[in-house]
Structure formats: structure tokens, C-alpha cells
Enzyme design. Sequence first.
Site, short mmCIF file in Angstrom:
data_model
loop_
_atom_site.label_atom_id
_atom_site.label_comp_id
_atom_site.label_asym_id
_atom_site.label_seq_id
_atom_site.Cartn_x
_atom_site.Cartn_y
_atom_site.Cartn_z
N ARG A 161 0.70 -29.13 -5.98
CA ARG A 161 0.51 -29.65 -7.34
C ARG A 161 -0.87 -30.27 -7.59
NH1 ARG A 161 6.02 -32.36 -6.78
NH2 ARG A 161 5.28 -32.05 -4.66
N ASN A 187 -5.31 -9.69 -4.43
CA ASN A 187 -5.09 -9.09 -3.10
C ASN A 187 -4.51 -7.68 -3.22
OD1 ASN A 187 -2.76 -10.25 -4.15
ND2 ASN A 187 -2.02 -11.06 -2.20
N ASP A 234 0.82 -1.22 0.00
CA ASP A 234 0.00 0.00 0.00
C ASP A 234 0.85 1.27 0.00
OD1 ASP A 234 -2.26 -1.65 0.26
OD2 ASP A 234 -1.98 -1.72 2.43
N LYS A 264 2.47 2.30 -5.29
CA LYS A 264 3.18 1.78 -6.48
C LYS A 264 2.42 2.11 -7.76
CE LYS A 264 3.47 -2.45 -4.92
NZ LYS A 264 3.14 -2.29 -3.50
P1 IMP Z 1 -3.29 -12.38 1.55
O1 IMP Z 1 -2.28 -11.94 0.56
O2 IMP Z 1 -4.70 -11.98 1.20
O3 IMP Z 1 -3.19 -13.84 1.88
O4 IMP Z 1 -2.99 -11.62 2.94
C1 IMP Z 1 -1.83 -11.88 3.73
C2 IMP Z 1 -1.32 -10.60 4.38
O5 IMP Z 1 -0.83 -9.72 3.36
C3 IMP Z 1 -2.40 -9.81 5.14
O6 IMP Z 1 -1.79 -9.15 6.21
C4 IMP Z 1 -2.85 -8.80 4.11
O7 IMP Z 1 -3.44 -7.66 4.69
C5 IMP Z 1 -1.53 -8.48 3.43
N1 IMP Z 1 -1.68 -8.00 2.05
C6 IMP Z 1 -1.98 -8.72 0.96
N2 IMP Z 1 -2.02 -7.94 -0.13
C7 IMP Z 1 -1.71 -6.71 0.27
C8 IMP Z 1 -1.55 -5.46 -0.41
O8 IMP Z 1 -1.67 -5.35 -1.63
N3 IMP Z 1 -1.21 -4.40 0.37
C9 IMP Z 1 -1.02 -4.51 1.71
N4 IMP Z 1 -1.15 -5.64 2.38
C10 IMP Z 1 -1.50 -6.74 1.67
#
Ligand code: IMP
Length: 429
Positions: free
Chosen positions: A141, A38, A13, A16
Amino acid sequence: MPVKVLVGMALGDCGKGKITDLICSDSELVVRCQGGGNAGHTVIVEKYEFKLHHIPSGVINGIPALLGAGMVINPKSLCEEIEELKSQYINTAHIFVDGSAHINLPYLYSYVDTIQENGRNTSIGTTKKGIGPAYSNKYSRYGMRFWELDEFLKNVNIPDKVTENDIPFGLIKRLSSIYEKNNVDNESMLMQDAIVLVETYPQINLVDGKKFIREYIKRNSNILIEGAQGFYLDIDYGQYPFVTSSYTTSAGACLGTGIGIKDIGSIIGVTKAYSTYVGNGAYPAEAGEYSDFLREKGHEYGATTGRPRRCGWLDLCMLKDSVEINSIDEIAITKLDVLTELEKIKVVTKYELNGETINYIPSNPSDYAKCKPIYQEFDGWGKDIKGITNYNDLPDNVKKYLNFIEQYLDTKITIVSTGPERNSCIFKN
Ligand code: IMP
């Protein structure tokens, strides 16, 4: 060398999307290498706001985009994203997906992500977008790649409105085996996944990513590889288990695209002028009473989930580790304007751990949780800097803040963002 890699230096966050948009104009290809839906990259161009989750931000400039093999792609969300871009008059004809990328099954994996989150003593705080389950299935896999889907569907006549009768039996059988491996017995959910896969298939341009990108490299074309998340969410080097499931460092750019290490020309790290975090792990740099101020001023709510972000001071120990592990050549610093109005601004320069002073993030998460920050304090600048585009117009106290960061990290800051709009930015040096 014309391949540039852009990575988040800390906890994601960091803006970028805006930086990619600023530096990609001479690129002939923009590429995402890891993660999936995500991510939430926001780019503001005049009165338009673009929110991207799978697609590299450079597409807004009409640049061809490749979604690399290291990604886990939810085809339903990807197609919705494409439709949204079309409605904003963006050319989406040149968005390509590496057939080796894994399919993030829209219904099954989000469901499993939620179950897993709810079943943990301390939840990770995932985005519930199915990222962990999609990567788990990839590595065990059982996962399905776009190439495999292609085998099921390439000779099938697909109507606009797909029904259960249009789904090849082989695909249903294969999905059943994935559901079984994930211990989920839910026929109607399986059908929903199957229908989405068939319905979206004709809209996705599959390519052999490593060959596709190699053609650009052979022609000496400029390529920008856009990382997602940030260094301290990396599956191996982040605060495990409060991490995402992919390689978020610059090395991930090679792994997730098929380019060679020596093809990379420069690596740009992006950080905010303070820090934020949306997981449930330790966060020693959290700014206590100033956290709410930073959240409101910086609109720190997740672009993907809408969740309020935890806010803290800039952590130079984390950024120093990040410079080293990512081989960062230059830094882009965003949201500097958010700090205006603060009388005092702090940065973490060291940690106290078990009576000792350290200047790095300990790899053992339980040590990290015990770390007590030692701050360097700066006087605020008290003058609105929003939209400033010339470095010399910045107040002296801003320059002191930036100089300190550059010296500590021994890396030059080349871009300073002073507001959300595209032109609110300083190209320094
Ligand atoms: P996941 O990627 O959804 O499995 O989340 C795993 C961890 O990464 C959590 O703490 C999310 O809040 C964080 N996270 C995943 N994607 C982002 C992003 O794009 N920005 C900030 N935090 C992220």
C-alpha cells in the site's frame, strides 16, 4: 453468457495473441485483467506483425479495449505501444485504463527488479519490467494508482514538452516517499519518472473499470477477457518463487476486472503443442537434445526480452491441473506445425516421485524438482501441415496425437493453429 475468458494453460508464450485475434470478432469489448508489460502477444495479419505488451490483442480488430484494475501499467511503455499501433493504422481512440490499476513506475521499478534479480542466489529470470516491485508496492500500500495521479494532474496545464518546472510539488513529494520506501535515493531517476507520468497523463483515457464493464454486461454484449502468462506462473499455484506476481488463472479474470464469477460464460485454455519456459526454475519436461530443434523451428525467443526459451514436451500432468484450476471448457492448441519432421513425439503423462507414480504437479516445488517424467511416445507425421485449415486434411498421426490429448484432459480441442498467419487454423467441432 457472453463473457469469455482466455487463459494460458501452462508457462506462458502459448500464442494467446493469435487465438484472441481469431475469436474476438464478435466481441464488443476486450479486456486485460492482470500483469503488465511482461507479456508479449504477437499477432500476424497479412504482412503486418503486431507485438502487444499491455493492450489486449483484440484492439487490432478495432474493438474497444480496457486495461483492468488488476494490471500494473507502465505508462511510458503503454504510450509507446499506442504510438506503434497508430503507425500501423490501428484505431487507438478506444483504449481505456481502469483508474484503479497501479502505475508501474518506468524507471524505479525496473531498477529495483534488476537489483533484486542480481541479489538472489538463484535469479528468478524475470523480464526486468518491474512487475514484482510494482505488485509489492501495491500490496504494501505504498503504490500509486492512476486515480491518485489524476488527483495531482487533472487541473494542471500540461505542455507537449514537459520540464521539471511543470511537475506539481505534491507529485514530487509523493514519488519521494515511494523512492524512500524502496530504499532508492536517486533524484535524477525520480525526475525521469515524474516527467514521464506528467507527459503521458493526457494520453491515457481513465475510466471506472467495474462500472464501465458492467454497462457492457447489462447490455448482454460479448466481452473477451484476455489473460497473460500462464497457470504455472501464478503467484500461488506456480512454482514459487519462479512465478510472476499476479493471478494468472481464470479466477484472476474476475479479480482484475470487477466482473462477477457468475458473469463468466466460457473459459478457453490455450497451449502450444509442446512446452516452453523462460524462467530458472525446475522444468522436468525439458526436451534435452530436441530442445534446440523446437527452439529453432518454433522461433522460441521471448517477444518481450528476446531471450531464448527452454523447450520441452507437452506436459499433460500440468495441463490436467490447469484444466481443473481454470475450469477450462475448451482448448486451443497452437504451433502444431512445429512438430512436423520429428520422427517421434513425446508427451508427459505421469511423473515418478520418490518411487511413486503421480499424474499431477506436486505443489511443493522441491518435490516438483525431483519429478522424473514418464512419457507416452507418438509416431511423427512427416508431412508438412503448415496452413491446413480442414481437420480432415490432417495426417492420421496428427489426429491420434490430438485425440490422445483430448481424452487425457477430458476436454475438447476446438481450435488448432497450424502456422503463424491468421488464417492458418482449424476450427474443430
Ligand atoms: P516477471 O513477471 O517479469 O516478474 O517474471 C517472473 C517469471 O515469469 C519469469 O520466469 C518470467 O520469464 C515469467 N514471465 C513473465 N511474463 C511472461 C510471459 O508473458 N510469458 C512467459 N513467461 C513470462
